[in-house]
Design a protein around this motif. Structure first.
Motif, PDB file in Angstrom:
ATOM      1  N   GLY A   1      24.247 -57.466 -33.742  1.00 30.11           N
ATOM      2  CA  GLY A   1      23.108 -58.169 -33.177  1.00 30.11           C
ATOM      3  C   GLY A   1      22.753 -59.430 -33.945  1.00 30.11           C
ATOM      4  O   GLY A   1      22.446 -60.469 -33.344  1.00 30.11           O
ATOM      5  N   VAL A   2      22.783 -59.342 -35.258  1.00 29.97           N
ATOM      6  CA  VAL A   2      22.467 -60.506 -36.086  1.00 29.97           C
ATOM      7  C   VAL A   2      23.496 -61.614 -35.877  1.00 29.97           C
ATOM      8  O   VAL A   2      23.145 -62.793 -35.752  1.00 29.97           O
ATOM      9  N   ARG A   3      24.783 -61.242 -35.829  1.00 34.06           N
ATOM     10  CA  ARG A   3      25.808 -62.275 -35.624  1.00 34.06           C
ATOM     11  C   ARG A   3      25.646 -62.938 -34.258  1.00 34.06           C
ATOM     12  O   ARG A   3      25.747 -64.177 -34.151  1.00 34.06           O
ATOM     13  N   ALA A   4      25.387 -62.159 -33.217  1.00 35.78           N
ATOM     14  CA  ALA A   4      25.203 -62.747 -31.886  1.00 35.78           C
ATOM     15  C   ALA A   4      23.989 -63.658 -31.847  1.00 35.78           C
ATOM     16  O   ALA A   4      24.019 -64.736 -31.246  1.00 35.78           O
ATOM     17  N   ALA A   5      22.906 -63.232 -32.492  1.00 38.49           N
ATOM     18  CA  ALA A   5      21.688 -64.046 -32.515  1.00 38.49           C
ATOM     19  C   ALA A   5      21.935 -65.374 -33.222  1.00 38.49           C
ATOM     20  O   ALA A   5      21.546 -66.447 -32.729  1.00 38.49           O
TER      21      ALA A   5
ATOM     22  N   GLN B   1      22.883 -71.215 -32.975  1.00 37.46           N
ATOM     23  CA  GLN B   1      23.611 -72.396 -33.439  1.00 37.46           C
ATOM     24  C   GLN B   1      24.150 -73.233 -32.280  1.00 37.46           C
ATOM     25  O   GLN B   1      24.481 -74.407 -32.463  1.00 37.46           O
ATOM     26  N   GLU B   2      24.229 -72.622 -31.093  1.00 30.14           N
ATOM     27  CA  GLU B   2      24.652 -73.361 -29.903  1.00 30.14           C
ATOM     28  C   GLU B   2      23.467 -73.978 -29.166  1.00 30.14           C
ATOM     29  O   GLU B   2      23.614 -74.488 -28.062  1.00 30.14           O
ATOM     30  N   GLY B   3      22.278 -73.891 -29.775  1.00 32.72           N
ATOM     31  CA  GLY B   3      21.095 -74.519 -29.190  1.00 32.72           C
ATOM     32  C   GLY B   3      20.214 -73.585 -28.397  1.00 32.72           C
ATOM     33  O   GLY B   3      19.192 -74.017 -27.836  1.00 32.72           O
TER      34      GLY B   3
ATOM     35  N   TYR C   1      13.435 -51.096 -37.806  1.00 34.74           N
ATOM     36  CA  TYR C   1      13.533 -50.511 -39.145  1.00 34.74           C
ATOM     37  C   TYR C   1      13.833 -51.583 -40.180  1.00 34.74           C
ATOM     38  O   TYR C   1      12.916 -52.242 -40.670  1.00 34.74           O
ATOM     39  N   ARG C   2      15.083 -51.813 -40.495  1.00 30.12           N
ATOM     40  CA  ARG C   2      15.441 -52.819 -41.485  1.00 30.12           C
ATOM     41  C   ARG C   2      16.612 -53.638 -40.981  1.00 30.12           C
ATOM     42  O   ARG C   2      17.542 -53.109 -40.356  1.00 30.12           O
ATOM     43  N   LEU C   3      16.594 -54.926 -41.254  1.00 29.17           N
ATOM     44  CA  LEU C   3      17.715 -55.784 -40.897  1.00 29.17           C
ATOM     45  C   LEU C   3      18.962 -55.328 -41.651  1.00 29.17           C
ATOM     46  O   LEU C   3      18.910 -55.012 -42.836  1.00 29.17           O
ATOM     47  N   GLY C   4      20.069 -55.318 -40.952  1.00 30.55           N
ATOM     48  CA  GLY C   4      21.326 -54.865 -41.548  1.00 30.55           C
ATOM     49  C   GLY C   4      21.899 -53.676 -40.821  1.00 30.55           C
ATOM     50  O   GLY C   4      23.109 -53.453 -40.818  1.00 30.55           O
ATOM     51  N   GLY C   5      21.023 -52.884 -40.202  1.00 32.12           N
ATOM     52  CA  GLY C   5      21.485 -51.787 -39.376  1.00 32.12           C
ATOM     53  C   GLY C   5      22.190 -50.682 -40.144  1.00 32.12           C
ATOM     54  O   GLY C   5      22.067 -50.550 -41.366  1.00 32.12           O
TER      55      GLY C   5
ATOM     56  N   LEU D   1      20.678 -57.275 -49.788  1.00 34.90           N
ATOM     57  CA  LEU D   1      21.459 -57.582 -48.597  1.00 34.90           C
ATOM     58  C   LEU D   1      20.565 -57.757 -47.372  1.00 34.90           C
ATOM     59  O   LEU D   1      20.819 -58.626 -46.532  1.00 34.90           O
ATOM     60  N   GLU D   2      19.525 -56.951 -47.271  1.00 32.21           N
ATOM     61  CA  GLU D   2      18.583 -57.113 -46.170  1.00 32.21           C
ATOM     62  C   GLU D   2      17.931 -58.490 -46.232  1.00 32.21           C
ATOM     63  O   GLU D   2      17.741 -59.153 -45.206  1.00 32.21           O
ATOM     64  N   GLY D   3      17.620 -58.918 -47.444  1.00 31.32           N
ATOM     65  CA  GLY D   3      17.045 -60.246 -47.610  1.00 31.32           C
ATOM     66  C   GLY D   3      18.002 -61.342 -47.180  1.00 31.32           C
ATOM     67  O   GLY D   3      17.582 -62.353 -46.571  1.00 31.32           O
ATOM     68  N   VAL D   4      19.278 -61.156 -47.456  1.00 33.22           N
ATOM     69  CA  VAL D   4      20.290 -62.120 -47.026  1.00 33.22           C
ATOM     70  C   VAL D   4      20.304 -62.234 -45.511  1.00 33.22           C
ATOM     71  O   VAL D   4      20.333 -63.340 -44.949  1.00 33.22           O
ATOM     72  N   TYR D   5      20.275 -61.084 -44.821  1.00 31.45           N
ATOM     73  CA  TYR D   5      20.268 -61.101 -43.361  1.00 31.45           C
ATOM     74  C   TYR D   5      19.033 -61.839 -42.840  1.00 31.45           C
ATOM     75  O   TYR D   5      19.114 -62.621 -41.884  1.00 31.45           O
ATOM     76  N   GLY D   6      17.891 -61.580 -43.453  1.00 34.27           N
ATOM     77  CA  GLY D   6      16.667 -62.239 -43.023  1.00 34.27           C
ATOM     78  C   GLY D   6      16.740 -63.742 -43.198  1.00 34.27           C
ATOM     79  O   GLY D   6      16.321 -64.513 -42.312  1.00 34.27           O
ATOM     80  N   ARG D   7      17.285 -64.182 -44.322  1.00 34.17           N
ATOM     81  CA  ARG D   7      17.398 -65.630 -44.577  1.00 34.17           C
ATOM     82  C   ARG D   7      18.388 -66.291 -43.616  1.00 34.17           C
ATOM     83  O   ARG D   7      18.191 -67.432 -43.195  1.00 34.17           O
ATOM     84  N   LEU D   8      19.463 -65.563 -43.288  1.00 34.09           N
ATOM     85  CA  LEU D   8      20.433 -66.115 -42.345  1.00 34.09           C
ATOM     86  C   LEU D   8      19.792 -66.328 -40.967  1.00 34.09           C
ATOM     87  O   LEU D   8      20.011 -67.363 -40.322  1.00 34.09           O
ATOM     88  N   LEU D   9      19.003 -65.362 -40.538  1.00 31.20           N
ATOM     89  CA  LEU D   9      18.327 -65.502 -39.247  1.00 31.20           C
ATOM     90  C   LEU D   9      17.292 -66.619 -39.285  1.00 31.20           C
ATOM     91  O   LEU D   9      17.179 -67.422 -38.355  1.00 31.20           O
ATOM     92  N   ASP D  10      16.538 -66.667 -40.387  1.00 29.78           N
ATOM     93  CA  ASP D  10      15.528 -67.718 -40.529  1.00 29.78           C
ATOM     94  C   ASP D  10      16.178 -69.095 -40.549  1.00 29.78           C
ATOM     95  O   ASP D  10      15.679 -70.050 -39.920  1.00 29.78           O
ATOM     96  N   GLY D  11      17.313 -69.190 -41.240  1.00 34.79           N
ATOM     97  CA  GLY D  11      18.013 -70.472 -41.321  1.00 34.79           C
ATOM     98  C   GLY D  11      18.602 -70.905 -39.992  1.00 34.79           C
ATOM     99  O   GLY D  11      18.904 -72.091 -39.803  1.00 34.79           O
ATOM    100  N   SER D  12      18.784 -69.949 -39.090  1.00 40.73           N
ATOM    101  CA  SER D  12      19.310 -70.274 -37.760  1.00 40.73           C
ATOM    102  C   SER D  12      18.203 -70.426 -36.725  1.00 40.73           C
ATOM    103  O   SER D  12      18.488 -70.571 -35.529  1.00 40.73           O
ATOM    104  N   ASP D  13      16.938 -70.372 -37.203  1.00 41.26           N
ATOM    105  CA  ASP D  13      15.770 -70.509 -36.320  1.00 41.26           C
ATOM    106  C   ASP D  13      15.672 -69.384 -35.288  1.00 41.26           C
ATOM    107  O   ASP D  13      15.223 -69.600 -34.150  1.00 41.26           O
ATOM    108  N   VAL D  14      16.093 -68.190 -35.693  1.00 40.42           N
ATOM    109  CA  VAL D  14      15.912 -67.016 -34.839  1.00 40.42           C
ATOM    110  C   VAL D  14      14.564 -66.385 -35.174  1.00 40.42           C
ATOM    111  O   VAL D  14      14.283 -66.098 -36.346  1.00 40.42           O
ATOM    112  N   GLU D  15      13.732 -66.163 -34.168  1.00 39.35           N
ATOM    113  CA  GLU D  15      12.431 -65.527 -34.404  1.00 39.35           C
ATOM    114  C   GLU D  15      12.623 -64.019 -34.468  1.00 39.35           C
ATOM    115  O   GLU D  15      13.204 -63.420 -33.562  1.00 39.35           O
ATOM    116  N   VAL D  16      12.127 -63.399 -35.542  1.00 41.00           N
ATOM    117  CA  VAL D  16      12.341 -61.971 -35.766  1.00 41.00           C
ATOM    118  C   VAL D  16      11.034 -61.210 -35.589  1.00 41.00           C
ATOM    119  O   VAL D  16      10.001 -61.578 -36.159  1.00 41.00           O
ATOM    120  N   PHE D  17      11.092 -60.137 -34.816  1.00 41.68           N
ATOM    121  CA  PHE D  17       9.956 -59.236 -34.642  1.00 41.68           C
ATOM    122  C   PHE D  17      10.301 -57.902 -35.311  1.00 41.68           C
ATOM    123  O   PHE D  17      11.265 -57.236 -34.917  1.00 41.68           O
TER     124      PHE D  17
END
Length: 490
Positions: free
Chosen positions: A16-20, A25-27, A36-40, A94-110
């Protein structure tokens, strides 16, 4: 019609994180919900913590080997609390890494649970709803307990990493890769391990010769493996009627005691919350019974679709609850897609990631892409490890005439240390095309070896292509390119 998001992903695991990320990144405007926690499963309660436990459990044997090689090593006790603290710190990182990757890609996380309300609407646990042009389900799966009384007293794989103390004894129910990996891990950490599997041999679906060798090695290492055996009853040990012939077992839970023709007396009482973490009495199908600190169920996993609102939205589910998808991961509802374990295809993290990338190619890059599920290498982190790609010997001989090149031997490092452990190197070859249809390795670091051997097999290498490669000597893997005569044909 305008939507709040171009894509709403439900599930924050690797797929899910990779798809997001790749879609953003494609706009695309992307949101992701994770309860629960990012990383699954892989990062938080699966592959990563398990592999770290594999590393930890290997040091007892390594210290024995060091002594055999002349090192003055005095093994000490394993500290689960110390390891556990560092383990969870790594998972937090590692969970923090996933969160930063999503934030850096401008994905809004709930950070809450989400479900599908209709083909274009997602509802969060707080009642908030959002619309999306596309919805992607990537919620994975979860372990299941058998349908027997008091099964709630047992652990599942999610619980192993959360134990406060390392048990003295454990009964593992199951014979798949999760059961066998944790049997080896806990045994290596000094736990007395008993394992029940109802089938005739562990690791069903894998190569017979390979799984037979692994079973032999597990027994040789002290794992009390019972094949053709299952659990019949279980109850808190304190609730079960005490008898003279089980008192010794109950004082220090370590394993099974055969009770012959003696009767059980009253039925075990139902579990209560205060029984959690206390010794558990078990009766087996072979007539034996015993008490263990923990019972660990590794009896399968199921897609986590309950309460997602999928069927109400028109999404078709399969017999096991898996989401049915086409070659492009699209469900029966055109706006809803699904990837990863929830689809019941190949339940491996790298496969889920590739499915996520193929989804982005298809939906947001206009390049319809089918995820490739052919010739996927895999590894089982037992001790020794098992690496495999392609067909088993049994599958291949049912398909066409084959040659089997196989060798089993004591590797140099084990022989010098006085160990009896053997390794297996095996190639399955088509008689007609000469292509290598399958490669199977049982050895230390087999996972590392199969990753590289898998490249050749994926490329369609023939046995003669393997033969043309000069051996790296002295190594175990050189046997893959030096086996000249087939062990058998069929």
């Amino acid at each position: 019609m305008s939507f709040d998001y171009d894509l709403f992903v439900i599930g924050g695991g690797s797929g899910g994180v990779r798809a997001a990320r790749t879609s953003a990144q494609e706009g695309a405007k992307v949101a992701l919900a994770e309860e629960y926690r990012l990383g699954g499963t892989c990062v938080i309660r699966g592959c990563v913590p398990k592999k770290l436990m594999v590393f930890a459990s290997s040091y007892a044997q390594r210290m024995k080997d060091a002594q055999a090689y002349g090192w003055d090593v005095t093994p000490g006790d394993f500290s689960w609390p110390d390891f556990r603290k560092k383990l969870h710190a790594e998972l937090d990182r590692l969970e923090g890494v996933y969160g930063r990757l999503l934030d850096g890609s401008d994905v809004e996380v709930f950070a809450q649970r989400a479900k599908v309300k209709d083909p274009h609407t997602v509802e969060l646990a707080d009642g908030t709803t959002y619309t999306a042009k596309h919805i992607l389900i990537a919620v994975g799966g979860h372990p299941v307990r058998p349908d027997i009384p008091n099964a709630d007293l047992g652990l599942v794989s999610n619980d192993i990493f959360l134990m406060e103390e390392m048990p003295k004894s454990v009964l593992i129910i199951g014979g798949g890769y999760i059961a066998c990996e944790f049997a080896c891990i806990l045994n290596g950490l000094g736990v007395k391990v008993t394992q029940f599997y109802r089938g005739a041999q562990i690791l069903r679906g894998f190569d017979d010769e390979a799984r037979g060798l692994i079973a032999e090695q597990m027994k040789a290492q002290g794992i009390d493996l019972h094949l053709g055996t299952n659990i019949v009853e279980m109850a808190p040990a304190s609730h079960h009627e005490e008898r003279a012939d089980t008192e010794a077992v109950m004082e220090e839970p370590v394993g099974l005691t055969n009770i012959g023709d003696k009767t059980l007396g009253n039925n075990p009482e139902s579990a209560t919350s205060e029984d959690a973490g206390k010794p558990i009495w078990v009766k087996a199908t072979n007539g034996s019974e015993g008490v263990f600190d923990h019972v660990f169920f590794a009896t399968g996993r199921t897609p986590s679709v309950e309460g997602l609102g999928l069927e109400e939205a028109g999404v078709k589910l399969g017999r096991r609850g898996e989401i049915e998808v086409d070659d492009y991961s699209q469900t029966s509802v055109p706006s809803i897609y699904a990837i990863g374990d929830v689809t019941g295809r190949i339940e491996l993290t790298p496969v889920a990631i590739r499915e996520g990338m193929a989804f982005t190619e298809t939906v947001f890059k206009g390049n319809p892409t089918k995820p490739d599920h052919e010739l996927v290498p895999s590894a089982i982190f037992t001790q020794p490890e098992y690496g495999a790609i392609g067909l088993t010997e049994e599958q291949a001989r049912d398909q066409e005439p084959i040659e089997v090149y196989a060798t089993s031997f004591k590797p140099m490092n084990h022989a010098f240390a006085g160990r009896d452990d053997r390794v297996l190197m095996k190639l399955i070859v088509s008689q007609e095309t000469r292509k290598v249809l399958g490669c199977h390795i049982v050895a230390d670091d087999a996972g590392e070896m199969i990753q590289l051997a898998g490249i050749a097999v994926k490329m369609g290498a023939t046995k003669e292509d393997f033969d043309r490669v000069c051996a790296v000597h002295p190594t175990m893997a050189e046997e893959l390119v030096t086996m000249k005569s087939p062990a058998r044909t069929s």
